[in-house]
Write an enzyme that holds these catalytic residues in place. Structure first.
Site, PDB file in Angstrom:
ATOM      1  N   ASP A 198      -2.746  18.770  -6.940  1.00  0.00           N
ATOM      2  CA  ASP A 198      -3.049  17.355  -7.171  1.00  0.00           C
ATOM      3  C   ASP A 198      -4.156  17.281  -8.213  1.00  0.00           C
ATOM      4  O   ASP A 198      -4.554  18.305  -8.779  1.00  0.00           O
ATOM      5  CB  ASP A 198      -3.437  16.649  -5.862  1.00  0.00           C
ATOM      6  CG  ASP A 198      -2.985  15.184  -5.868  1.00  0.00           C
ATOM      7  OD1 ASP A 198      -3.413  14.442  -6.781  1.00  0.00           O
ATOM      8  OD2 ASP A 198      -2.191  14.784  -4.995  1.00  0.00           O
ATOM      9  N   HIS A 272      -0.723  13.368 -11.332  1.00  0.00           N
ATOM     10  CA  HIS A 272      -1.522  14.121 -10.348  1.00  0.00           C
ATOM     11  C   HIS A 272      -1.728  15.559 -10.838  1.00  0.00           C
ATOM     12  O   HIS A 272      -1.620  16.516 -10.073  1.00  0.00           O
ATOM     13  CB  HIS A 272      -0.836  14.092  -8.966  1.00  0.00           C
ATOM     14  CG  HIS A 272      -0.929  12.748  -8.297  1.00  0.00           C
ATOM     15  ND1 HIS A 272      -2.104  12.256  -7.754  1.00  0.00           N
ATOM     16  CD2 HIS A 272       0.000  11.770  -8.111  1.00  0.00           C
ATOM     17  CE1 HIS A 272      -1.886  11.050  -7.245  1.00  0.00           C
ATOM     18  NE2 HIS A 272      -0.618  10.732  -7.459  1.00  0.00           N
ATOM     19  N   ASP A 335       5.181  10.877  -8.393  1.00  0.00           N
ATOM     20  CA  ASP A 335       4.599   9.583  -8.037  1.00  0.00           C
ATOM     21  C   ASP A 335       3.405   9.232  -8.931  1.00  0.00           C
ATOM     22  O   ASP A 335       2.752  10.103  -9.491  1.00  0.00           O
ATOM     23  CB  ASP A 335       4.136   9.609  -6.567  1.00  0.00           C
ATOM     24  CG  ASP A 335       3.125  10.716  -6.301  1.00  0.00           C
ATOM     25  OD1 ASP A 335       3.312  11.831  -6.831  1.00  0.00           O
ATOM     26  OD2 ASP A 335       2.135  10.468  -5.591  1.00  0.00           O
ATOM     27  N   GLU A 336       3.175   7.940  -9.024  1.00  0.00           N
ATOM     28  CA  GLU A 336       1.932   7.391  -9.570  1.00  0.00           C
ATOM     29  C   GLU A 336       1.539   7.974 -10.925  1.00  0.00           C
ATOM     30  O   GLU A 336       0.359   8.195 -11.182  1.00  0.00           O
ATOM     31  CB  GLU A 336       0.785   7.600  -8.557  1.00  0.00           C
ATOM     32  CG  GLU A 336       1.058   6.919  -7.232  1.00  0.00           C
ATOM     33  CD  GLU A 336      -0.037   7.146  -6.199  1.00  0.00           C
ATOM     34  OE1 GLU A 336      -0.368   6.180  -5.490  1.00  0.00           O
ATOM     35  OE2 GLU A 336      -0.553   8.274  -6.072  1.00  0.00           O
ATOM     36  N   TRP A 402       8.537   6.407  -0.150  1.00  0.00           N
ATOM     37  CA  TRP A 402       7.189   6.170   0.395  1.00  0.00           C
ATOM     38  C   TRP A 402       6.737   4.735   0.239  1.00  0.00           C
ATOM     39  O   TRP A 402       5.961   4.242   1.034  1.00  0.00           O
ATOM     40  CB  TRP A 402       6.171   7.138  -0.216  1.00  0.00           C
ATOM     41  CG  TRP A 402       5.768   6.902  -1.641  1.00  0.00           C
ATOM     42  CD1 TRP A 402       6.450   7.285  -2.758  1.00  0.00           C
ATOM     43  CD2 TRP A 402       4.577   6.261  -2.102  1.00  0.00           C
ATOM     44  NE1 TRP A 402       5.767   6.928  -3.888  1.00  0.00           N
ATOM     45  CE2 TRP A 402       4.608   6.291  -3.519  1.00  0.00           C
ATOM     46  CE3 TRP A 402       3.478   5.671  -1.474  1.00  0.00           C
ATOM     47  CZ2 TRP A 402       3.591   5.751  -4.307  1.00  0.00           C
ATOM     48  CZ3 TRP A 402       2.465   5.139  -2.259  1.00  0.00           C
ATOM     49  CH2 TRP A 402       2.520   5.171  -3.647  1.00  0.00           C
ATOM     50  N   TYR A 427       2.027   7.109   7.257  1.00  0.00           N
ATOM     51  CA  TYR A 427       0.867   7.672   6.554  1.00  0.00           C
ATOM     52  C   TYR A 427      -0.248   7.909   7.569  1.00  0.00           C
ATOM     53  O   TYR A 427      -0.920   6.976   8.011  1.00  0.00           O
ATOM     54  CB  TYR A 427       0.414   6.738   5.431  1.00  0.00           C
ATOM     55  CG  TYR A 427       1.102   7.035   4.113  1.00  0.00           C
ATOM     56  CD1 TYR A 427       2.482   7.206   4.061  1.00  0.00           C
ATOM     57  CD2 TYR A 427       0.366   7.177   2.929  1.00  0.00           C
ATOM     58  CE1 TYR A 427       3.107   7.499   2.858  1.00  0.00           C
ATOM     59  CE2 TYR A 427       0.986   7.471   1.733  1.00  0.00           C
ATOM     60  CZ  TYR A 427       2.365   7.629   1.700  1.00  0.00           C
ATOM     61  OH  TYR A 427       2.986   7.920   0.517  1.00  0.00           O
ATOM     62  N   PHE A 428      -0.434   9.170   7.907  1.00  0.00           N
ATOM     63  CA  PHE A 428      -1.349   9.496   9.002  1.00  0.00           C
ATOM     64  C   PHE A 428      -2.796   9.632   8.545  1.00  0.00           C
ATOM     65  O   PHE A 428      -3.656  10.060   9.316  1.00  0.00           O
ATOM     66  CB  PHE A 428      -0.877  10.760   9.725  1.00  0.00           C
ATOM     67  CG  PHE A 428       0.422  10.582  10.458  1.00  0.00           C
ATOM     68  CD1 PHE A 428       0.991   9.322  10.626  1.00  0.00           C
ATOM     69  CD2 PHE A 428       1.093  11.670  10.992  1.00  0.00           C
ATOM     70  CE1 PHE A 428       2.189   9.154  11.292  1.00  0.00           C
ATOM     71  CE2 PHE A 428       2.293  11.518  11.671  1.00  0.00           C
ATOM     72  CZ  PHE A 428       2.841  10.250  11.817  1.00  0.00           C
ATOM     73  N   ASP A 429      -3.071   9.248   7.275  1.00  0.00           N
ATOM     74  CA  ASP A 429      -4.485   9.118   6.887  1.00  0.00           C
ATOM     75  C   ASP A 429      -5.008   7.759   7.351  1.00  0.00           C
ATOM     76  O   ASP A 429      -6.211   7.524   7.321  1.00  0.00           O
ATOM     77  CB  ASP A 429      -4.688   9.330   5.385  1.00  0.00           C
ATOM     78  CG  ASP A 429      -3.747   8.503   4.519  1.00  0.00           C
ATOM     79  OD1 ASP A 429      -2.734   7.970   5.029  1.00  0.00           O
ATOM     80  OD2 ASP A 429      -4.024   8.403   3.307  1.00  0.00           O
ATOM     81  N   TRP A 477      -2.242  12.845   4.365  1.00  0.00           N
ATOM     82  CA  TRP A 477      -3.099  12.917   3.164  1.00  0.00           C
ATOM     83  C   TRP A 477      -4.531  13.157   3.630  1.00  0.00           C
ATOM     84  O   TRP A 477      -4.954  12.605   4.646  1.00  0.00           O
ATOM     85  CB  TRP A 477      -3.000  11.609   2.378  1.00  0.00           C
ATOM     86  CG  TRP A 477      -1.621  11.294   1.897  1.00  0.00           C
ATOM     87  CD1 TRP A 477      -0.756  10.370   2.409  1.00  0.00           C
ATOM     88  CD2 TRP A 477      -0.937  11.919   0.797  1.00  0.00           C
ATOM     89  NE1 TRP A 477       0.417  10.379   1.691  1.00  0.00           N
ATOM     90  CE2 TRP A 477       0.333  11.313   0.703  1.00  0.00           C
ATOM     91  CE3 TRP A 477      -1.278  12.925  -0.121  1.00  0.00           C
ATOM     92  CZ2 TRP A 477       1.269  11.675  -0.265  1.00  0.00           C
ATOM     93  CZ3 TRP A 477      -0.349  13.282  -1.090  1.00  0.00           C
ATOM     94  CH2 TRP A 477       0.907  12.661  -1.155  1.00  0.00           C
ATOM     95  N   THR A 478      -5.263  13.946   2.861  1.00  0.00           N
ATOM     96  CA  THR A 478      -6.547  14.396   3.415  1.00  0.00           C
ATOM     97  C   THR A 478      -7.781  14.000   2.605  1.00  0.00           C
ATOM     98  O   THR A 478      -8.836  14.599   2.776  1.00  0.00           O
ATOM     99  CB  THR A 478      -6.544  15.929   3.599  1.00  0.00           C
ATOM    100  OG1 THR A 478      -6.321  16.555   2.331  1.00  0.00           O
ATOM    101  CG2 THR A 478      -5.485  16.372   4.593  1.00  0.00           C
TER     102      THR A 478
HETATM  103  C1  ACM Z   1       2.078   8.802  -2.537  1.00  0.00           C
HETATM  104  O1  ACM Z   1       1.550   8.335  -1.526  1.00  0.00           O
HETATM  105  N1  ACM Z   1       1.494   8.683  -3.713  1.00  0.00           N
HETATM  106  C2  ACM Z   1       3.344   9.479  -2.463  1.00  0.00           C
END
Ligand code: ACM
Length: 539
Positions: A198, A272, A335-336, A402, A427-429, A477-478
């Site tokens: 990332d 990323h 993504d993004e 997502w 999304y477990f964050d 996500w951490t």
């Molecule tokens: C993502 O949450 N950017 C896949």
């Protein structure tokens, strides 16, 4: 407690209360009665080496908890007459579906049957959960397990039952990842999507490009923490991080495979990419200072450029990735990727025109399609976040939806496979409660019930299109999940809900029933050293 229909046509309202298995099996028929297993019982494993391996793993789990000793031997033609006979039978010809199993606990014996090794593993997990729930201590101190007499016929709803672990934003030790894989296996989760690169880190050793981890795996901590932790030698903030050597990765891949789990690596592109570009500025567009791996969160504008040399780099990286991860799927992110740098670069613009591409979205489509062809020519399949639908999707690509489930719907309608991994419920964050004791996370609250009630049925699809929905996944996500202890807390028991979404047919899912089965599970979590969130049990 929910009423449970069974194939024999009668109803046993207590069935799932006693048969506390997570994820809930598709069919449970209980008969009043129980059998006892005592220390030293024998498991007869039929069907060769795989069957013996599954039986040995089951015996090791029983020894760890609830503490019952068992030995394994090949199926005997001349069984001992005394005691309960326990048999594991792996037979390709048995009429059990893929990944499914049949488990019969009767007075005269316990028989577990499957047609593939994955199914035998899942059946052994169910049997272990029954044993964990039915363990007693005898007055002599010896362990004994009471199993309810039951007939279970089971097979999964979806073939991709996953968790994504972000090891880029914060690094977790290989030892922790092994335990994480154990916990997944105990829930019949079968895909670990491993987010390895990332903006803030590159965690995978690549032999050809050692700078990726020499530079890309280390950074100062985010925000004010950097100033609080100077290196006494230099007075500058200390670097934090780590990476996974190829030997470690091979060990983890094998460890996962022994538990029926495929690790799907994710190498992010074209966005990323900051850590990679910090290690190799020639891959980027001039905006990243060499060595400057960022520590702050958010979306960075740094993309890979589209030079032939950059594709050669990415293909070389992916060759090593494919050498390490034998599974079919390779995730390439997608993504993004904000396109400002591509828009501002005369070289990128010239290449775009040369290729006859309309805009930067089409250029990303071309980029990902090119990588998809490379993977396909090596017998692999590309997975990407749902942005890969924009600008033209790669042939045979699987879409990870997502931004809600729209991506999954679009993909399925176009004949592509899709995995449901939707923000915010999966999304477990996100924190799972409002209490001050709840550890840090993103702003939303996503409760266990919220996750459980996520709808895996996507509207607007024909039956045939619906078959392209191959699974469901929770994403850990951490950015805000700095320690392993918190990774465990944020993941479990919400991942148990994902396991049930992935395994159990919608008509058989019921939150109150799940919650009741979770209470005994929380006991075995503790016994296994898994410190799961207790939020769902607090008043
Ligand atoms: C993502 O949450 N950017 C896949």
């Amino acid at each position: 407690m929910r009423l449970v229909a069974n194939p024999a046509g009668w109803r046993a309202h207590w069935a799932l209360a006693l048969v506390a298995i997570i994820p809930a099996p598709q069919s449970v028929v209980e008969t009043a009665g129980s059998v006892e297993l005592h220390d030293g019982f024998v498991i007869e494993a039929g069907g060769g080496h795989d069957s013996q391996q599954v039986a040995a793993q089951f015996a090791a789990r029983l020894a760890a908890h609830p503490g019952l000793a068992a030995s394994v031997r090949a199926t005997s033609r001349h069984p001992r007459s005394a005691g309960v006979r326990v048999r594991f039978e792996l037979r390709a010809s048995s009429n059990v579906p893929t990944e499914g199993y049949r488990l019969v606990v009767a007075r005269d014996g316990v028989t577990l049957e499957a047609a593939d090794v994955a199914g035998l593993r899942h059946g052994a997990v169910s049997l272990w959960q029954l044993a964990a729930a039915g363990s007693k201590q005898e007055t002599s101190g010896a362990a004994v397990v009471h199993l309810p007499t039951v007939r279970i016929e089971d097979a999964p709803e979806f073939r991709w039952r996953g968790l994504m672990l972000d090891s880029a934003r914060h690094y977790q030790s290989p030892e922790f990842i092994e335990r994480y894989l154990d916990w997944m296996a105990m829930h019949k989760l079968n895909v670990l999507h491993w987010h390895l690169t990332d903006d803030q880190a590159w965690r995978l050793e690549i032999k050809r490009y050692p700078r990726l981890t020499q530079v890309g795996a280390w950074r100062v901590p985010a925000g004010r923490a950097a100033q609080r932790d100077p290196d006494p030698a230099t007075g500058r903030p200390r670097l934090h991080g780590g990476f996974y050597t190829q030997d470690t990765v091979r060990r983890l891949v094998r460890y996962a495979a022994d538990r029926g789990i495929t690790i799907v690596p994710e190498i992010e592109m074209p966005g990323h990419a900051t850590a990679a570009v910090a290690a190799h500025p020639e891959l980027g567009l001039g905006a990243v200072a060499p060595g400057a791996v960022p520590a702050d969160w958010g979306i960075y504008p740094n993309l890979f450029n589209v030079e032939e040399s950059t594709f050669a780099f990415l293909e070389n990286v992916l060759r090593e990735v494919m050498g390490l991860f034998p599974g079919t799927y390779v995730h390439v992110g997608g993504d993004e990727a904000v396109k400002d740098q591509w828009r501002a670069s005369p070289r990128v613009q010239a290449r775009m025109r040369e290729l006859g591409l309309r805009d930067e979205a089409a250029l990303q489509g071309w980029f990902v399609q090119r990588i998809g062809r490379f993977l396909e020519s090596n017998g692999r399949r590309l997975v990407g976040w749902d942005e890969i639908l924009e600008g033209g999707i790669a042939t045979g690509a699987t879409v990870m939806s997502w931004r809600g489930v729209d991506g999954a719907r679009t993909a399925a309608q176009a004949g592509h496979d899709a995995v449901l991994a939707a923000w915010p419920l999966l999304y477990f964050d996100n924190r799972q409660g409002n209490a001050v004791s709840e550890p840090p996370g993103r702003g939303r609250v996503v409760t266990l019930r919220d996750v459980y009630e996520f709808d895996t049925r996507v509207s607007g699809l024909s039956d045939e299109q619906h078959r392209h929905l191959i699974g469901v996944q929770g994403n850990v996500w951490t950015e805000h999940v700095r320690t392993e202890e918190r990774v465990a807390w944020m993941t479990w028991p919400r991942a148990a809900a994902v396991a049930e979404l992935g395994w159990t047919a919608p008509a058989r899912r019921d939150y109150d029933d799940f919650h009741a089965r979770l209470a005994p599970a929380m006991r075995w979590y503790r016994a296994l050293g898994l410190r799961a969130a207790t939020t769902a049990f607090e008043v």
